[in-house]
Design an enzyme around this catalytic site. Structure first.
Site, PDB file in Angstrom:
ATOM      1  N   GLY A 116       0.782  -1.218   0.000  1.00  0.00           N
ATOM      2  CA  GLY A 116       0.000   0.000   0.000  1.00  0.00           C
ATOM      3  C   GLY A 116       0.816   1.271   0.000  1.00  0.00           C
ATOM      4  O   GLY A 116       0.262   2.365  -0.078  1.00  0.00           O
ATOM      5  N   ASN A 148       0.934   2.585  -6.424  1.00  0.00           N
ATOM      6  CA  ASN A 148      -0.173   3.002  -5.564  1.00  0.00           C
ATOM      7  C   ASN A 148      -0.502   4.477  -5.737  1.00  0.00           C
ATOM      8  O   ASN A 148      -1.646   4.890  -5.546  1.00  0.00           O
ATOM      9  CB  ASN A 148       0.132   2.676  -4.101  1.00  0.00           C
ATOM     10  CG  ASN A 148       0.018   1.186  -3.829  1.00  0.00           C
ATOM     11  OD1 ASN A 148      -0.977   0.558  -4.163  1.00  0.00           O
ATOM     12  ND2 ASN A 148       1.052   0.610  -3.248  1.00  0.00           N
ATOM     13  N   ASP A 189      -6.059 -12.248  -8.014  1.00  0.00           N
ATOM     14  CA  ASP A 189      -6.514 -10.850  -8.019  1.00  0.00           C
ATOM     15  C   ASP A 189      -6.134 -10.127  -9.313  1.00  0.00           C
ATOM     16  O   ASP A 189      -6.590  -9.010  -9.570  1.00  0.00           O
ATOM     17  CB  ASP A 189      -5.987 -10.084  -6.805  1.00  0.00           C
ATOM     18  CG  ASP A 189      -4.463  -9.991  -6.737  1.00  0.00           C
ATOM     19  OD1 ASP A 189      -3.782 -10.312  -7.735  1.00  0.00           O
ATOM     20  OD2 ASP A 189      -3.949  -9.578  -5.672  1.00  0.00           O
ATOM     21  N   HIS A 234      -1.158  -8.926  -8.344  1.00  0.00           N
ATOM     22  CA  HIS A 234       0.127  -9.298  -7.760  1.00  0.00           C
ATOM     23  C   HIS A 234       0.705 -10.536  -8.442  1.00  0.00           C
ATOM     24  O   HIS A 234      -0.021 -11.501  -8.688  1.00  0.00           O
ATOM     25  CB  HIS A 234      -0.029  -9.572  -6.263  1.00  0.00           C
ATOM     26  CG  HIS A 234      -0.445  -8.368  -5.485  1.00  0.00           C
ATOM     27  ND1 HIS A 234      -1.771  -8.066  -5.255  1.00  0.00           N
ATOM     28  CD2 HIS A 234       0.291  -7.380  -4.910  1.00  0.00           C
ATOM     29  CE1 HIS A 234      -1.831  -6.936  -4.554  1.00  0.00           C
ATOM     30  NE2 HIS A 234      -0.599  -6.497  -4.333  1.00  0.00           N
TER      31      HIS A 234
END
Length: 243
Positions: free
Chosen positions: A105, A133, A213, A216
């Site tokens: 993050g 990010n 997802d 990643h």
């Protein structure tokens, strides 16, 4: 408060662009903003090389300053990028220890805020791998540039060489993508530092190399990243003296 306090909220147009990017597969270029505890190895530092032949040369220290990609999100620590990069460098005959300094993050502002305690003074080369990010949050490229420049300048002031790993925005981001992408190439040229153009080269948008997802990298994706990055790291180390 640091430069990340300048981070603007994403505009509605950027939110729409991000939605379209997800629908068209652009999600592979964006890093998830997850907390450090979400399926992330508790300790992604790799062990010192055990090859007796490698130990004959002074061990070089490489630090990976980054986000969830460098932190090894969703993978056991043995499959995380710091370990796989170390293995790739050892296979090339280098005595290297790669330290993981990735926080899931993290933005460029977050990396700047923790720079001094995340990158130790004995680092021979710091790979700066941040920016994904920022793109997810719609941070203005000018702010990304300023944060990265402050990181590079801070490392140089401590005598730590830098390798800048780039990130790319999906084409659906329009003019933002072009401006964002230029940040990395411009800084590498301006600061005369080596660069790896795109950290996710050969992995982004390919389902074979990503976790469910779609963001990643999986273990094979990490191996591909390490294989592409290792020669650039080796070249950068060859031009620096051991710390």
């Amino acid at each position: 408060m640091g430069l990340n306090a300048m981070t603007p909220k994403p505009s509605s147009s950027l939110i729409d662009l991000r939605r379209r990017a997800v629908l068209t597969g652009g999600v592979g270029f964006v890093l998830a903003s997850c907390s450090p505890s979400d399926n992330e190895p508790a300790d992604n530092k790799s062990s010192a090389p055990g090859d007796p032949q490698a130990s004959a040369s002074p061990e070089r220290i490489v630090t990976l300053l980054g986000d969830s990609i460098t932190a090894g999100y969703g993978l056991p620590s043995s499959q995380a990028l710091p370990v796989k990069l170390e293995e790739a460098l050892e296979a090339a005959g280098l005595a290297v220890r790669v330290r993981g300094a990735g926080v899931s993050g993290d933005t460029t502002g977050g990396g700047l805020a923790r720079l001094d305690h995340s990158v130790q003074d004995d680092t021979d080369l710091c790979i700066v791998a941040l920016g994904g990010n920022d793109m997810l949050q719609g941070v203005e490229p000018a702010v990304v540039r300023a944060n990265l420049q402050a990181i590079i300048s801070g490392l140089k002031a401590r005598g730590i060489p830098v390798l800048l790993a780039g990130m790319r925005a999906p084409a659906q981001y329009g003019s933002y993508a072009a401006e964002f992408d230029r940040v990395f190439t411009d800084l590498a040229r301006q600061d005369d530092i080596p660069a790896y153009p795109f950290l996710l080269e050969g992995v982004a948008l390919d389902r074979r190399y990503n976790q469910p997802d779609g963001i990643h990298p999986n273990a094979e994706g990490v191996r591909i990243i390490a294989a592409g990055l290792a020669p650039v790291v080796a070249e950068a180390l060859s031009t620096t003296k051991p710390g």
